[in-house]
Design a protein around this motif. Structure first.
Motif, PDB file in Angstrom:
ATOM      1  N   SER A 234     -10.757  10.863  -9.697  1.00 38.45           N
ATOM      2  CA  SER A 234     -10.557  10.551  -8.271  1.00 38.45           C
ATOM      3  C   SER A 234      -9.146  10.868  -7.788  1.00 38.45           C
ATOM      4  CB  SER A 234     -10.880   9.077  -8.010  1.00 38.45           C
ATOM      5  OG  SER A 234     -10.653   8.288  -9.150  1.00 38.45           O
ATOM      6  N   GLU A 235      -8.214  10.990  -8.744  1.00 35.01           N
ATOM      7  CA  GLU A 235      -6.865  11.409  -8.352  1.00 35.01           C
ATOM      8  C   GLU A 235      -6.155  12.095  -9.516  1.00 35.01           C
ATOM      9  OE1 GLU A 235      -4.302   8.467  -6.516  1.00 35.01           O
ATOM     10  OE2 GLU A 235      -6.034   7.506  -5.584  1.00 35.01           O
ATOM     11  N   PHE A 236      -5.454  13.153  -9.240  1.00 31.11           N
ATOM     12  CA  PHE A 236      -4.395  13.696 -10.089  1.00 31.11           C
ATOM     13  C   PHE A 236      -3.540  14.560  -9.168  1.00 31.11           C
ATOM     14  CE2 PHE A 236      -5.412  18.195 -10.460  1.00 31.11           C
ATOM     15  CZ  PHE A 236      -6.790  18.267 -10.320  1.00 31.11           C
TER      16      PHE A 236
ATOM     17  N   THR B 187       0.874  -1.180   0.000  1.00 31.29           N
ATOM     18  CA  THR B 187       0.000   0.000   0.000  1.00 31.29           C
ATOM     19  C   THR B 187       0.903   1.219   0.000  1.00 31.29           C
ATOM     20  OG1 THR B 187      -0.007   0.302   2.406  1.00 31.29           O
ATOM     21  CG2 THR B 187      -1.721  -1.148   1.476  1.00 31.29           C
ATOM     22  N   ASP B 188       0.339   2.346  -0.450  1.00 31.31           N
ATOM     23  CA  ASP B 188       1.116   3.590  -0.375  1.00 31.31           C
ATOM     24  C   ASP B 188       0.600   4.393   0.805  1.00 31.31           C
ATOM     25  OD1 ASP B 188       1.644   6.521  -2.495  1.00 31.31           O
ATOM     26  OD2 ASP B 188       2.931   5.593  -0.985  1.00 31.31           O
ATOM     27  N   TRP B 189       0.583   3.765   1.974  1.00 31.73           N
ATOM     28  CA  TRP B 189       0.297   4.474   3.207  1.00 31.73           C
ATOM     29  C   TRP B 189       0.958   3.705   4.343  1.00 31.73           C
ATOM     30  CZ3 TRP B 189      -4.197   2.080   0.902  1.00 31.73           C
ATOM     31  CH2 TRP B 189      -4.769   1.041   1.625  1.00 31.73           C
TER      32      TRP B 189
ATOM     33  N   ASN C  71      -9.716   0.648  -5.661  1.00 37.19           N
ATOM     34  CA  ASN C  71      -8.794   1.672  -6.128  1.00 37.19           C
ATOM     35  C   ASN C  71      -7.693   1.046  -6.968  1.00 37.19           C
ATOM     36  OD1 ASN C  71      -7.574   4.505  -5.995  1.00 37.19           O
ATOM     37  ND2 ASN C  71      -5.890   3.185  -5.381  1.00 37.19           N
ATOM     38  N   GLU C  72      -7.643   1.474  -8.249  1.00 38.60           N
ATOM     39  CA  GLU C  72      -6.529   1.104  -9.142  1.00 38.60           C
ATOM     40  C   GLU C  72      -6.261  -0.387  -9.149  1.00 38.60           C
ATOM     41  OE1 GLU C  72      -2.998   3.333  -8.586  1.00 38.60           O
ATOM     42  OE2 GLU C  72      -3.919   5.177  -9.261  1.00 38.60           O
ATOM     43  N   THR C  73      -7.260  -1.156  -9.533  1.00 42.50           N
ATOM     44  CA  THR C  73      -7.119  -2.616  -9.555  1.00 42.50           C
ATOM     45  C   THR C  73      -6.863  -3.075 -10.988  1.00 42.50           C
ATOM     46  OG1 THR C  73      -9.520  -2.759  -9.746  1.00 42.50           O
ATOM     47  CG2 THR C  73      -8.576  -2.992  -7.542  1.00 42.50           C
TER      48      THR C  73
ATOM     49  N   TRP D 152       3.259  14.088 -13.658  1.00 42.23           N
ATOM     50  CA  TRP D 152       4.066  13.599 -12.555  1.00 42.23           C
ATOM     51  C   TRP D 152       4.676  12.256 -12.863  1.00 42.23           C
ATOM     52  CZ3 TRP D 152       6.525  15.835  -8.805  1.00 42.23           C
ATOM     53  CH2 TRP D 152       7.095  15.042  -7.800  1.00 42.23           C
ATOM     54  N   TYR D 153       3.805  11.240 -13.085  1.00 42.04           N
ATOM     55  CA  TYR D 153       4.323   9.911 -13.412  1.00 42.04           C
ATOM     56  C   TYR D 153       4.558   9.745 -14.903  1.00 42.04           C
ATOM     57  CZ  TYR D 153       3.385   8.495  -8.629  1.00 42.04           C
ATOM     58  OH  TYR D 153       3.389   8.415  -7.268  1.00 42.04           O
ATOM     59  N   GLU D 154       4.027  10.711 -15.688  1.00 47.92           N
ATOM     60  CA  GLU D 154       4.280  10.649 -17.133  1.00 47.92           C
ATOM     61  C   GLU D 154       4.277  12.066 -17.677  1.00 47.92           C
ATOM     62  OE1 GLU D 154       0.058   8.690 -17.775  1.00 47.92           O
ATOM     63  OE2 GLU D 154       0.732   9.625 -19.642  1.00 47.92           O
TER      64      GLU D 154
ATOM     65  N   ARG E 296       4.497  13.428  -0.746  1.00 47.36           N
ATOM     66  CA  ARG E 296       4.441  14.901  -0.690  1.00 47.36           C
ATOM     67  C   ARG E 296       3.470  15.486  -1.710  1.00 47.36           C
ATOM     68  NH1 ARG E 296       6.134  16.329   4.169  1.00 47.36           N
ATOM     69  NH2 ARG E 296       8.263  15.671   4.686  1.00 47.36           N
ATOM     70  N   LYS E 297       2.447  14.733  -2.118  1.00 52.40           N
ATOM     71  CA  LYS E 297       1.496  15.289  -3.083  1.00 52.40           C
ATOM     72  C   LYS E 297       0.436  16.143  -2.390  1.00 52.40           C
ATOM     73  CE  LYS E 297       2.205  11.596  -6.432  1.00 52.40           C
ATOM     74  NZ  LYS E 297       2.890  10.604  -5.507  1.00 52.40           N
ATOM     75  N   GLY E 298       0.578  16.384  -1.141  1.00 53.52           N
ATOM     76  CA  GLY E 298      -0.380  17.225  -0.423  1.00 53.52           C
ATOM     77  C   GLY E 298      -0.421  18.637  -0.968  1.00 53.52           C
TER      78      GLY E 298
HETATM   79  C1  GCU Z   1      -2.083   6.028  -6.642  1.00 57.27           C
HETATM   80  C2  GCU Z   1      -2.822   5.540  -5.419  1.00 57.27           C
HETATM   81  C3  GCU Z   1      -2.562   6.385  -4.196  1.00 57.27           C
HETATM   82  C4  GCU Z   1      -1.095   6.790  -4.186  1.00 57.27           C
HETATM   83  C5  GCU Z   1      -0.895   7.747  -5.349  1.00 57.27           C
HETATM   84  C6  GCU Z   1       0.558   8.185  -5.461  1.00 57.27           C
HETATM   85  O1  GCU Z   1      -2.989   6.475  -7.555  1.00 57.27           O
HETATM   86  O2  GCU Z   1      -4.212   5.446  -5.602  1.00 57.27           O
HETATM   87  O3  GCU Z   1      -2.874   5.614  -3.040  1.00 57.27           O
HETATM   88  O4  GCU Z   1      -0.747   7.429  -2.962  1.00 57.27           O
HETATM   89  O5  GCU Z   1      -1.234   7.121  -6.585  1.00 57.27           O
HETATM   90  O6  GCU Z   1       1.278   7.522  -6.204  1.00 57.27           O
HETATM   91  O7  GCU Z   1       0.926   9.141  -4.767  1.00 57.27           O
END
Ligand code: GCU
Length: 614
Positions: free
Chosen positions: A518-520, A198-200, A431-433, A494-496, A585-587
């Protein structure tokens, strides 16, 4: 020859029998003896929060013999170590240090920062048992597996780190002095929900409040009261009673609206209710009206605070109380502002949701697991629609029936606790499956389970998007067919690519359904400044938002967003020294409350009515 045939047949039978036994063992859930008393937080409680003695037990010596059999004289007996009969006792809660409950252990003691394993908790308490009452241990959450004993007797065990559960202790309680022991093990498991990755941060322990709840022998265990979607002039639903005598009635009243109804409990303990509520003010983020609702059954009563709204998807629109709404949101992890660790106090949740309101949000995505009930109660009061989610996160074991059972259990506990919270708008099942056959079967089943438990909310999931070329993104994950709202995560810039990659990106969404991004987002170290093209600066993160917002505005189905993420949060996989230091640090805000430049970019867009549908 004959003997060989007999022996091989016997061998096959034994093999089959042992596999069946393994299958049976596989399906025997860890969770036993628990239930959910809905509205428990609205009942009088005896708090067990505070200092508990703790013993770190990495080899689980307190529970298992060297042959890994459960001990009969385990540490749950809480024996004193000085014994007249000189019985050997090699532990002592009374002489052990304490930790605060609620609270993860990782942030309470440096030596526990990375600890993953069993931890024993013990506290003494006084209780005066009333005749004709039933008493339950009410556990806000315990991450990840937990086992409970009262006065040395086993009462329940539970798997799942983020859902609330209750277990009965009536028979084990004494009048006067008692003690309770818990063993909480945050070891990650491949067949867990979530799984190993997990990323937590894997914050372990009794991470939320623990209390005792007392109910009459016939009590209200559940209820569902919602505004009818057709006319929005009636409350409809049911009240579930345990131990009801035949012909018992339940009453539901909303004093402010002079609404009152009663209904007879059926043989299944359920009473169907419906009452007209002329003049009801529907709950909205701008005007989060809550009503006192009195539920009664026999000698039992629950004094609820409830708001009422309808939410539905029609074409590509999300309708709140029949009107189109654009979900201006942000994602939030349950990370405590300033002190870090699990968010588990009123101050934690009102700080986080206060920042979301300051950002201009009408919606929050509570990632990636059900948060503390304090959070959803605060969202009810403060006016924020909620995307609630169970941690079916990344590559869990989608082919394992035991994992599906665990996900269903957590889903049931999540919905039972929060189904009557006005703020809940969307139940997210993943999430992201990975878009495999097994995953789609698994999640299609979960989507059906959500609708069986609560057909008044929208079903969603955060999907991965597909690249169809350097400037082409496609959202066509088959799971979308069973969702009401298509969630999707993207990280262009960010990732691309770079932030400006978004300027020429073309999007195709294969569904004529509402889409919530739901996320960027991207990372920045608060206070690090430089050119907009320099990664990890506040300017770079802000630039991602400046280029992403116009791109998403061009996607016709987009009806909301919850950028990643409101506040920096801990993660074991974010290790860049001096920049991340085990924080993602994506906060938009640092864990110390410093607003980054991107906060202002998003706030300005939201305040200017970004995506405004209404
Ligand atoms: C993913 C994931 C998040 C994660 C984020 C990241 O999309 O859903 O849990 O923290 O990207 O990579 O920061």
């Amino acid at each position: 020859m004959g003997r060989f045939v007999v022996l091989s047949a016997l061998g096959l039978w034994l093999l089959g029998a042992s596999m069946e036994a393994q299958e049976a063992a596989l399906e025997a859930p860890f969770t036993q003896g628990t239930t959910v008393i809905e509205g428990a937080d609205r009942r009088p409680q005896t708090s067990l929060d505070g200092a508990w003695h703790v013993i770190e037990d990495p080899y689980f010596t307190g529970l298992y013999s060297f042959h890994h059999e459960e001990k009969k004289d385990g540490w749950f007996l809480n024996l004193p170590w000085q014994q007249g009969d000189q019985k050997l006792v090699e532990y002592s809660f009374a002489h052990s240090p304490t930790l605060r409950v609620p609270g993860d252990w990782n942030t309470q003691r440096d030596s526990l920062f990375f600890y993953e394993g069993p931890m024993w908790y013990e506290r003494d308490f006084t209780y005066h048992v009333s005749a004709g009452k039933r008493v339950f241990l009410h556990v806000g959450a315990a991450n990840y597996k937990s086992l409970w004993w009262v006065n040395g007797q086993k009462v329940c065990q539970h798997e799942g780190g983020f859902t609330t559960y209750d277990c009965e202790v009536t028979a084990q309680l004494k009048d006067g002095a008692n003690f309770v022991v818990a063993a909480v093990d945050n070891t990650r498991h491949a067949d867990g929900v979530p799984t190993l990755q997990t990323d937590w941060w894997n914050y372990g322990g009794l991470t939320r409040s623990v209390s005792l709840v007392e109910v009459p022998t016939s009590y209200i265990t559940g209820y569902d009261l919602h505004l009818d979607r057709a006319t929005r002039t009636r409350l409809e639903g049911w009240v579930q009673v345990v131990g009801a005598v035949a012909g018992e009635t339940v009453t539901v009243s909303v004093p402010e609206l002079k609404g009152n109804t009663s209904a007879v409990v059926g043989p299944d303990g359920r009473a169907l209710v419906s009452l007209a509520v002329p003049g009801l003010q529907a709950w909205t983020p701008e005007a989060p009206k809550l009503y006192t609702v009195e539920l009664a059954a026999g000698s039992d009563a629950v004094h609820e605070q409830m708001g009422f709204k309808t939410i539905e998807a029609r074409g590509t629109e999300i309708l709140l109380n029949g009107k189109p709404i654009f979900l201006r949101g942000v994602s939030i992890h349950a990370e405590a502002p300033y002190r870090t660790g699990r968010a588990d106090t009123e101050k934690d949740v009102t700080t986080l949701l206060g920042w979301a309101k300051e950002l201009g949000c009408n919606y929050v995505r509570l990632a990636h697991y059900p948060h503390d009930e304090l959070m959803t109660r605060a969202a009810d009061r403060m006016g924020l629609l909620v995307w609630s989610e169970i941690p079916t996160y990344w590559a869990i074991e989608f082919s394992n029936p035991a994992v599906l059972a665990k996900a269903k259990q957590q889903l049931g506990e999540e919905i039972a606790r929060d189904r009557n919270k006005a703020s809940i708008g969307l139940w997210s099942i993943a999430n992201e499956t990975p878009a495999t056959e097994a995953r789609t079967r698994f999640l299609t089943e979960l989507a059906g389970e959500v609708r069986r438990l609560d057909d008044q909310r929208l079903v969603t999931a955060a999907l991965l998007v597909r690249s169809a070329g350097p400037n082409e993104k496609v959202v066509d994950d088959r799971l979308g067919a069973v969702l009401d709202v298509i969630g999707m995560n993207e990280y262009i810039g960010w990732y691309e690519g770079r932030p400006e990659t978004a300027d020429t990106m073309r999007w195709t969404v294969a569904y004529q359904k509402p889409v919530v991004v739901s996320e960027f987002g991207g990372g920045a170290k608060a206070g690090l400044h430089g050119a907009a093209g320099e990664r990890w600066t506040e300017e770079y993160e802000a630039s991602i938002y400046e280029h992403t917002l116009p791109m998403l505005a061009k996607i016709p189905q987009v009806r909301g967003m919850s950028p990643w993420i409101l506040m920096d949060f801990r993660s074991p996989s974010r290790q860049l020294p001096g920049v991340q230091d085990y924080f993602n640090r994506k906060g938009l805000i640092s864990d110390q409350g410093q607003k980054k430049a991107a906060f202002g970019v998003l706030q300005q867009a939201y305040r200017a009515g970004y995506g405004r549908a209404e």
